[in-house]
Write an enzyme that holds these catalytic residues in place. Structure first.
Site, PDB file in Angstrom:
ATOM      1  N   GLU A 118       9.231  19.284  -1.403  1.00 11.79           N
ATOM      2  CA  GLU A 118       9.108  18.475  -2.466  1.00 11.79           C
ATOM      3  C   GLU A 118      10.725  18.108  -2.840  1.00 11.79           C
ATOM      4  O   GLU A 118      11.561  18.685  -2.598  1.00 11.79           O
ATOM      5  CB  GLU A 118       8.370  18.969  -3.693  1.00 11.79           C
ATOM      6  N   ARG A 120       0.853  -1.263   0.034  1.00 13.97           N
ATOM      7  CA  ARG A 120       0.009   0.048   0.045  1.00 13.97           C
ATOM      8  C   ARG A 120       0.967   1.381   0.065  1.00 13.97           C
ATOM      9  O   ARG A 120       2.010   1.270   0.769  1.00 13.97           O
ATOM     10  CB  ARG A 120      -0.901  -0.043   1.248  1.00 13.97           C
ATOM     11  N   ARG A 141      -3.889   6.969  -1.849  1.00 15.80           N
ATOM     12  CA  ARG A 141      -3.025   6.481  -0.916  1.00 15.80           C
ATOM     13  C   ARG A 141      -3.662   6.825   0.403  1.00 15.80           C
ATOM     14  O   ARG A 141      -4.674   7.500   0.449  1.00 15.80           O
ATOM     15  CB  ARG A 141      -1.884   7.557  -0.908  1.00 15.80           C
TER      16      ARG A 141
END
Length: 165
Positions: free
Chosen positions: A47, A36, A81
């Site tokens: 980022e 997962r 997610r």
């Protein structure tokens, strides 16, 4: 799309960036373990191409890679997610360290206040205090706070590029 609160004990098999993981979770039906993707709830790390992006990823990797973590999942995001509070665990399977809180405390992630309402009041207070302490101490990305751009703002002006996996 909200999910029913979900509690899982899983092994981290990859750290994608400073706030995203891939985990392998045992299946109750004895099928092969499920893999997962997980987004750590209530934080937003720099980022990949932002200052401190690699450092945030490295710190998270050091904390959780190949370790068992407890996932207290509260939602799924637009990328399917699981969105979870992630904690390392003791040998007895009890939560040890909230890794999202550790990222904020180290100045390697922002407390993402947009999602604070989904946090327990005690967690909201801890995250707010951790971010204020990191800012005051000039830790991590707060070292040059005037130039630190929150990732949610940075993403608006930069096309997505996948960093190291």
């Amino acid at each position: 799309m909200p999910v029913t609160p979900l509690l899982l004990l899983c092994t981290v098999i990859a750290v994608q960036d400073g706030d995203s993981l891939r985990v392998r979770c045992p299946d109750a039906d004895a099928r092969p373990p499920a893999v997962r993707s997980v987004r750590i709830h209530a934080i937003d790390a720099p980022e990949y191409r932002q200052p401190f992006g690699n450092r945030a990823r490295q710190a998270l990797r050091q904390a959780v890679y190949r370790r068992t973590v407890r996932l207290d999942c509260v939602d799924t995001d637009a990328y399917a997610r699981l969105v979870c509070k992630v904690s390392t665990v003791t040998s007895a399977g009890r939560p040890a360290e909230d890794v999202g809180l550790a990222q904020v405390r180290s100045g390697l992630a922002w407390w993402y206040q947009r999602y604070a309402d989904a946090q327990a009041p005690t967690d909201r207070a801890r995250y707010a205090r951790a971010q204020a302490d990191a800012q005051r101490a000039g830790s991590g990305l707060w070292r040059d706070a005037g130039r630190a751009v929150p990732p949610w703002q940075w993403r608006r002006s930069h096309p997505p590029v996948h960093g190291p996996r």
